[in-house]
Design an enzyme around this catalytic site. Sequence first.
Site, PDB file in Angstrom:
ATOM      1  N   LYS A   1      53.098  15.234  47.070  1.00 36.39           N
ATOM      2  CA  LYS A   1      53.501  16.627  47.355  1.00 36.39           C
ATOM      3  C   LYS A   1      52.823  17.117  48.634  1.00 36.39           C
ATOM      4  O   LYS A   1      53.469  17.683  49.523  1.00 36.39           O
ATOM      5  CB  LYS A   1      53.092  17.521  46.200  1.00 36.39           C
ATOM      6  CG  LYS A   1      53.089  19.023  46.533  1.00 36.39           C
ATOM      7  CD  LYS A   1      52.686  19.883  45.367  1.00 36.39           C
ATOM      8  CE  LYS A   1      51.221  20.092  45.266  1.00 36.39           C
ATOM      9  NZ  LYS A   1      50.656  21.146  46.104  1.00 36.39           N
ATOM     10  N   ASN A   2      51.526  16.869  48.760  1.00 40.63           N
ATOM     11  CA  ASN A   2      50.784  17.441  49.889  1.00 40.63           C
ATOM     12  C   ASN A   2      51.000  16.686  51.191  1.00 40.63           C
ATOM     13  O   ASN A   2      50.521  17.108  52.242  1.00 40.63           O
ATOM     14  CB  ASN A   2      49.302  17.547  49.545  1.00 40.63           C
ATOM     15  CG  ASN A   2      49.063  18.579  48.446  1.00 40.63           C
ATOM     16  OD1 ASN A   2      49.975  19.348  48.127  1.00 40.63           O
ATOM     17  ND2 ASN A   2      47.887  18.570  47.860  1.00 40.63           N
TER      18      ASN A   2
ATOM     19  N   CYS B   1      45.158  32.762  45.004  1.00 34.04           N
ATOM     20  CA  CYS B   1      45.714  31.984  43.899  1.00 34.04           C
ATOM     21  C   CYS B   1      44.663  31.964  42.793  1.00 34.04           C
ATOM     22  O   CYS B   1      43.608  32.582  42.901  1.00 34.04           O
ATOM     23  CB  CYS B   1      46.104  30.595  44.355  1.00 34.04           C
ATOM     24  SG  CYS B   1      44.717  29.567  44.579  1.00 34.04           S
TER      25      CYS B   1
ATOM     26  N   ARG C   1      42.047  32.350  49.426  1.00 31.56           N
ATOM     27  CA  ARG C   1      42.381  31.168  50.243  1.00 31.56           C
ATOM     28  C   ARG C   1      42.778  31.673  51.615  1.00 31.56           C
ATOM     29  O   ARG C   1      43.933  31.839  51.933  1.00 31.56           O
ATOM     30  CB  ARG C   1      43.462  30.353  49.539  1.00 31.56           C
ATOM     31  CG  ARG C   1      42.903  29.747  48.261  1.00 31.56           C
ATOM     32  CD  ARG C   1      43.785  28.816  47.552  1.00 31.56           C
ATOM     33  NE  ARG C   1      44.147  27.639  48.305  1.00 31.56           N
ATOM     34  CZ  ARG C   1      45.065  26.790  47.836  1.00 31.56           C
ATOM     35  NH1 ARG C   1      45.688  27.060  46.720  1.00 31.56           N
ATOM     36  NH2 ARG C   1      45.388  25.714  48.530  1.00 31.56           N
TER      37      ARG C   1
ATOM     38  N   ASP D   1      42.278  32.125  58.120  1.00 35.30           N
ATOM     39  CA  ASP D   1      41.673  32.467  59.417  1.00 35.30           C
ATOM     40  C   ASP D   1      41.613  31.281  60.377  1.00 35.30           C
ATOM     41  O   ASP D   1      41.790  31.437  61.593  1.00 35.30           O
ATOM     42  CB  ASP D   1      40.268  33.058  59.217  1.00 35.30           C
ATOM     43  CG  ASP D   1      39.360  32.097  58.446  1.00 35.30           C
ATOM     44  OD1 ASP D   1      39.764  31.651  57.348  1.00 35.30           O
ATOM     45  OD2 ASP D   1      38.274  31.752  58.950  1.00 35.30           O
TER      46      ASP D   1
ATOM     47  N   ASP E   1      41.169  18.427  44.014  1.00 32.64           N
ATOM     48  CA  ASP E   1      42.396  18.394  43.202  1.00 32.64           C
ATOM     49  C   ASP E   1      42.275  17.457  42.002  1.00 32.64           C
ATOM     50  O   ASP E   1      43.189  17.405  41.183  1.00 32.64           O
ATOM     51  CB  ASP E   1      43.595  17.969  44.053  1.00 32.64           C
ATOM     52  CG  ASP E   1      43.950  19.038  45.056  1.00 32.64           C
ATOM     53  OD1 ASP E   1      44.757  18.764  45.954  1.00 32.64           O
ATOM     54  OD2 ASP E   1      43.392  20.152  44.960  1.00 32.64           O
TER      55      ASP E   1
ATOM     56  N   ARG F   1      55.252  22.343  39.673  1.00 31.54           N
ATOM     57  CA  ARG F   1      55.158  22.483  41.136  1.00 31.54           C
ATOM     58  C   ARG F   1      54.742  21.181  41.787  1.00 31.54           C
ATOM     59  O   ARG F   1      55.104  20.916  42.929  1.00 31.54           O
ATOM     60  CB  ARG F   1      54.128  23.564  41.487  1.00 31.54           C
ATOM     61  CG  ARG F   1      54.568  24.970  41.208  1.00 31.54           C
ATOM     62  CD  ARG F   1      53.605  25.956  41.829  1.00 31.54           C
ATOM     63  NE  ARG F   1      53.347  25.605  43.230  1.00 31.54           N
ATOM     64  CZ  ARG F   1      52.390  26.183  43.951  1.00 31.54           C
ATOM     65  NH1 ARG F   1      51.611  27.099  43.423  1.00 31.54           N
ATOM     66  NH2 ARG F   1      52.195  25.839  45.202  1.00 31.54           N
TER      67      ARG F   1
HETATM   68  C1  EPZ Z   1      45.260  21.762  50.648  1.00 29.66           C
HETATM   69  O1  EPZ Z   1      45.186  23.161  50.558  1.00 29.66           O
HETATM   70  C2  EPZ Z   1      46.030  21.302  49.419  1.00 29.66           C
HETATM   71  N1  EPZ Z   1      47.360  21.872  49.436  1.00 29.66           N
HETATM   72  C3  EPZ Z   1      45.293  21.738  48.153  1.00 29.66           C
HETATM   73  O2  EPZ Z   1      45.983  21.166  47.050  1.00 29.66           O
HETATM   74  C4  EPZ Z   1      43.880  21.162  48.173  1.00 29.66           C
HETATM   75  O3  EPZ Z   1      43.173  21.649  47.056  1.00 29.66           O
HETATM   76  C5  EPZ Z   1      43.170  21.568  49.468  1.00 29.66           C
HETATM   77  O4  EPZ Z   1      43.954  21.169  50.611  1.00 29.66           O
HETATM   78  C6  EPZ Z   1      41.797  20.933  49.607  1.00 29.66           C
HETATM   79  O5  EPZ Z   1      41.930  19.544  49.603  1.00 29.66           O
HETATM   80  C7  EPZ Z   1      48.303  21.315  50.235  1.00 29.66           C
HETATM   81  O6  EPZ Z   1      48.053  20.349  50.936  1.00 29.66           O
HETATM   82  C8  EPZ Z   1      49.659  21.940  50.184  1.00 29.66           C
HETATM   83  P1  EPZ Z   1      42.037  23.692  52.879  1.00 29.66           P
HETATM   84  P2  EPZ Z   1      44.657  24.005  51.848  1.00 29.66           P
HETATM   85  O7  EPZ Z   1      42.507  24.483  54.048  1.00 29.66           O
HETATM   86  O8  EPZ Z   1      45.138  23.365  53.087  1.00 29.66           O
HETATM   87  C9  EPZ Z   1      38.843  27.138  53.346  1.00 29.66           C
HETATM   88  C10 EPZ Z   1      47.051  21.121  45.011  1.00 29.66           C
HETATM   89  O9  EPZ Z   1      46.552  21.210  43.881  1.00 29.66           O
HETATM   90  N2  EPZ Z   1      39.722  27.669  54.385  1.00 29.66           N
HETATM   91  O10 EPZ Z   1      41.681  22.254  53.089  1.00 29.66           O
HETATM   92  O11 EPZ Z   1      44.981  25.431  51.624  1.00 29.66           O
HETATM   93  C11 EPZ Z   1      39.454  27.210  51.954  1.00 29.66           C
HETATM   94  O12 EPZ Z   1      39.239  28.480  51.382  1.00 29.66           O
HETATM   95  C12 EPZ Z   1      46.606  22.047  46.099  1.00 29.66           C
HETATM   96  O13 EPZ Z   1      47.897  20.256  45.359  1.00 29.66           O
HETATM   97  C13 EPZ Z   1      39.267  28.729  55.170  1.00 29.66           C
HETATM   98  O14 EPZ Z   1      38.156  29.238  54.981  1.00 29.66           O
HETATM   99  O15 EPZ Z   1      43.089  23.803  51.699  1.00 29.66           O
HETATM  100  C14 EPZ Z   1      38.719  26.106  51.237  1.00 29.66           C
HETATM  101  O16 EPZ Z   1      37.457  26.592  50.807  1.00 29.66           O
HETATM  102  C15 EPZ Z   1      45.677  23.127  45.579  1.00 29.66           C
HETATM  103  N3  EPZ Z   1      40.078  29.219  56.145  1.00 29.66           N
HETATM  104  C16 EPZ Z   1      38.480  25.057  52.331  1.00 29.66           C
HETATM  105  O17 EPZ Z   1      38.661  25.743  53.575  1.00 29.66           O
HETATM  106  C17 EPZ Z   1      41.326  28.684  56.399  1.00 29.66           C
HETATM  107  O18 EPZ Z   1      42.013  29.153  57.330  1.00 29.66           O
HETATM  108  C18 EPZ Z   1      39.474  23.902  52.302  1.00 29.66           C
HETATM  109  O19 EPZ Z   1      40.769  24.449  52.229  1.00 29.66           O
HETATM  110  C19 EPZ Z   1      41.758  27.600  55.601  1.00 29.66           C
HETATM  111  C20 EPZ Z   1      40.942  27.110  54.614  1.00 29.66           C
END
Ligand code: EPZ
Length: 420
Positions: A22-23, A117, A122, A125, A307, A399
């Site tokens: 999916k991702n 969520c 989430r 920035d 995950d 999903r």
């Molecule tokens: C991706 O989400 C995945 N989703 C998530 O999977 C997964 O949990 C996550 O990566 C971490 O591996 C998809 O790929 C569609 P991040 P993403 O940006 O990209 C912080 C599932 O179950 N952050 O790597 O949103 C954030 O809050 C889903 O399949 C910022 O601070 O995650 C987190 O603490 C759930 N600012 C960390 O970075 C930003 O602009 C990592 O988040 C973006 C993220």
Amino acid sequence: MDKFEIEGGYPLRGTVNISGAKNAVLPLMAASILFEKPFTLLNVPDVQDVYTLAELLDVLGVKAERLEKGKWRIDPSRITSTRAPYEIVKKMRASIYVLGPLLVREGKAEVSLPGGCAFGPRPVDLHIKGLKALGAELNICHGYICGELKAPHGAEIIFDKKSVGATAHIMMAASLIPEKTRLINVAQEPEVVQLGEFLKASGAEISGLGTDVIEIVGKEHLSPPDGYSVIPDRIEAGTYAVAAYLTGGDVKIDNCIPEHFRNVIDKLKLAGAKVEEGETFIRVTPESDFIKPVNIITAPFPGFPTDMQAQFMSLMTVAKGTSVIKEGIYPDRFKHAFELNRLGADIIVEDGTAVVNGVEKLYGAPVMATDLRASAALVLGGLIAEGKTIVDRIYHLDRGYDSFEIKLQALGAHIKRVKS
Ligand code: EPZ
């Protein structure tokens, strides 16, 4: 809302085929906006998020069509709108991926801010910082990110933290800018690497995939590779691997890439599982005669994936001893712990850490899913709980898991979907 009804106590046995990730497929679909001619994607999973993104692409003018199981044709020839509405974006955060491609292709875009969520804030920035560095002017107006990109240019961008989404998003946008962009402190997840390979196959020059620094020299026009196959879902594979050991079964997890979830395999072995490995499969059976407690800290790839945290917690609920699970990515991602406690687990959560005191057994009860991976964790709990477990709100699960209960039934689980 559909529910799962599970009768616990049946070891899983047999072979399960893993679907596309999916991702991985979501960014590949969003990247279609960068192209001007149709192409097909293979090994696309039948999960709700794919249909939600197809719905959003349709609103923008991009036609995404399922030709047969696993095979989709995407035609981005015409963009007829640059506005991604809240009604769709609120269903799936990954919708934000369309912002950068719309800006570089059309020079303007309005994309609803994704909501939070179940496991906390989430923020986006890092996405916004990256797009601004490429020359975008972005504002937040009435819940939308509104912006223009009149003079795109290359940049050097240092991400404050490793972000899968921000890395994928900015890599896509930079691929259509014929200058050098250097991204530092990037995510190294296999899904990000596949997106990079896909963009390279479409004509972008990209180096450093899978390392901390990625360099991109984009092109004015990119041409999509046809028949590109989505990598197997390492989280789906890890979920079945945990389920196999948790139920004391014997399962071959086929069509997976063990290297993509090496950390999960290592932790399973530490917990007492035997994991035989081939090029494209693993086989999980018990080695130890009891489940051993294991401590986990979730971290960006190649660390233990957040995950898989919920699913592994289900395993630890019946380990012989105490495990400590620390969330290094989402400190609030523990709602499943309180539902597992309804099944008789003994879990204490505090400050982004869960202490799991192993218990003899779990007992069936009605529980409620709160997010995608929490749902999977509750199903796993139900597979070993004595008696009947009802998992409600499994739309979360739909999903991200392709035919979850059907694959589990084929492995001998007593699970059925109850439509309500
Ligand atoms: C991706 O989400 C995945 N989703 C998530 O999977 C997964 O949990 C996550 O990566 C971490 O591996 C998809 O790929 C569609 P991040 P993403 O940006 O990209 C912080 C599932 O179950 N952050 O790597 O949103 C954030 O809050 C889903 O399949 C910022 O601070 O995650 C987190 O603490 C759930 N600012 C960390 O970075 C930003 O602009 C990592 O988040 C973006 C993220």
